[in-house]
Design an enzyme around this catalytic site. Structure first.
Site, PDB file in Angstrom:
ATOM      1  N   HIS A  96       0.856  -1.195   0.000  1.00 36.13           N
ATOM      2  CA  HIS A  96       0.000   0.000   0.000  1.00 36.13           C
ATOM      3  C   HIS A  96       0.891   1.244   0.000  1.00 36.13           C
ATOM      4  O   HIS A  96       1.940   1.258   0.650  1.00 36.13           O
ATOM      5  CB  HIS A  96      -0.904  -0.006   1.233  1.00 36.13           C
ATOM      6  CG  HIS A  96      -1.992   1.015   1.173  1.00 36.13           C
ATOM      7  ND1 HIS A  96      -1.746   2.355   1.362  1.00 36.13           N
ATOM      8  CD2 HIS A  96      -3.318   0.914   0.914  1.00 36.13           C
ATOM      9  CE1 HIS A  96      -2.883   3.034   1.238  1.00 36.13           C
ATOM     10  NE2 HIS A  96      -3.856   2.169   0.957  1.00 36.13           N
ATOM     11  N   GLU A 145      -3.812   1.702  -7.451  1.00 38.39           N
ATOM     12  CA  GLU A 145      -4.273   2.798  -6.589  1.00 38.39           C
ATOM     13  C   GLU A 145      -3.274   3.955  -6.658  1.00 38.39           C
ATOM     14  O   GLU A 145      -2.257   3.942  -5.969  1.00 38.39           O
ATOM     15  CB  GLU A 145      -4.420   2.297  -5.153  1.00 38.39           C
ATOM     16  CG  GLU A 145      -5.012   3.347  -4.236  1.00 38.39           C
ATOM     17  CD  GLU A 145      -5.374   2.773  -2.879  1.00 38.39           C
ATOM     18  OE1 GLU A 145      -6.492   2.260  -2.730  1.00 38.39           O
ATOM     19  OE2 GLU A 145      -4.537   2.832  -1.963  1.00 38.39           O
TER      20      GLU A 145
END
Ligand code: PGA
Length: 223
Positions: A96, A145
């Protein structure tokens, strides 16, 4: 009909009581899931509680961890390793952008995390900020993302579903073993369908809007 993955990333949020309240509101049994799979990634402290509750309540929800140690069990203070995670979860988030930037996680470190996940039979959900960033060979599921699209970034900018679809297509073309590409970044009940209805987008990863059970349920419904 393609399978659609819908992932909740709770980040560093919720106590046991708050998680219980969330489950009380999350009436997923009322939703026709068809081709949809729902995965909740809570903090480590909630994995055991949620596993038990999900079983007792008979919910069609799977669990993922938000991180994994790059090491085996042993003298690594603060780490949670793959063997431990496997007792509770089937998936693990790796790479992430918040971990890459705040904890300086390198590509090499992320590769080790992916290897650990695989060694313990966990499916890594590997984040990439663009279509050119390196993807470890054994990864099947990518979360595209871009950091600027995350709802908590200073001026969140969401790409159009068409643009995300193009990036997802390139990721599938470039990454040998890549089977699914999910989109993450400011996904809401209102925009989720515009993403998952695109040919190359196989689901979504939801941060902020997954903290509220009714919003997340709406996302599952609308996907
Ligand atoms: P967001 O977070 O849905 O709040 O943008 C997504 C994420 O960072 O995982």
């Amino acid at each position: 009909m393609k399978d659609i993955l819908i992932i909740a990333n709770w980040k560093s949020n919720k106590t046991i009581n708050e998680a219980r309240n969330w489950l009380d509101e999350f009436n997923i049994s009322d939703v026709n899931l068809n081709n949809k799979e729902v995965i909740v990634c809570p903090p480590f402290t909630l994995l055991g509680f949620l596993k038990k509750e999900i079983e007792q309540r008979g919910l069609l929800v799977k669990l993922g961890a938000q991180d994994i140690s790059p090491f085996e069990e042993g003298a690594h203070t603060g780490d949670i390793n793959g063997k431990q995670i496997k007792e509770f979860a089937e998936y693990v988030l790796v790479g992430h952008s918040e971990r890459r930037s705040k904890y300086s996680e390198s590509d090499e470190m992320l590769l080790r995390k992916v290897e650990m996940a695989k060694r313990y039979g966990l499916e890594p959900l590997f984040f990439t900020p663009n279509e050119t960033s390196p993807i470890p060979e054994s990864v099947k599921t990518i979360v595209y993302e871009p950091p600027f699209s995350i709802s908590t970034s200073p001026n969140p900018t969401i790409e159009s579903p068409e643009d995300v679809n193009e990036v997802a297509k390139k990721i599938k073309e470039n990454g040998e073993g890549v089977q699914c590409v999910l989109y993450g970044g400011s996904v809401t009940p209102q925009n989720v369908n515009s993403f998952v209805s695109m040919e190359n987008i196989d689901g979504v990863l939801v941060g902020g809007e997954s903290l509220d059970a009714s919003s997340f349920l709406q996302i599952v419904q609308n996907a």
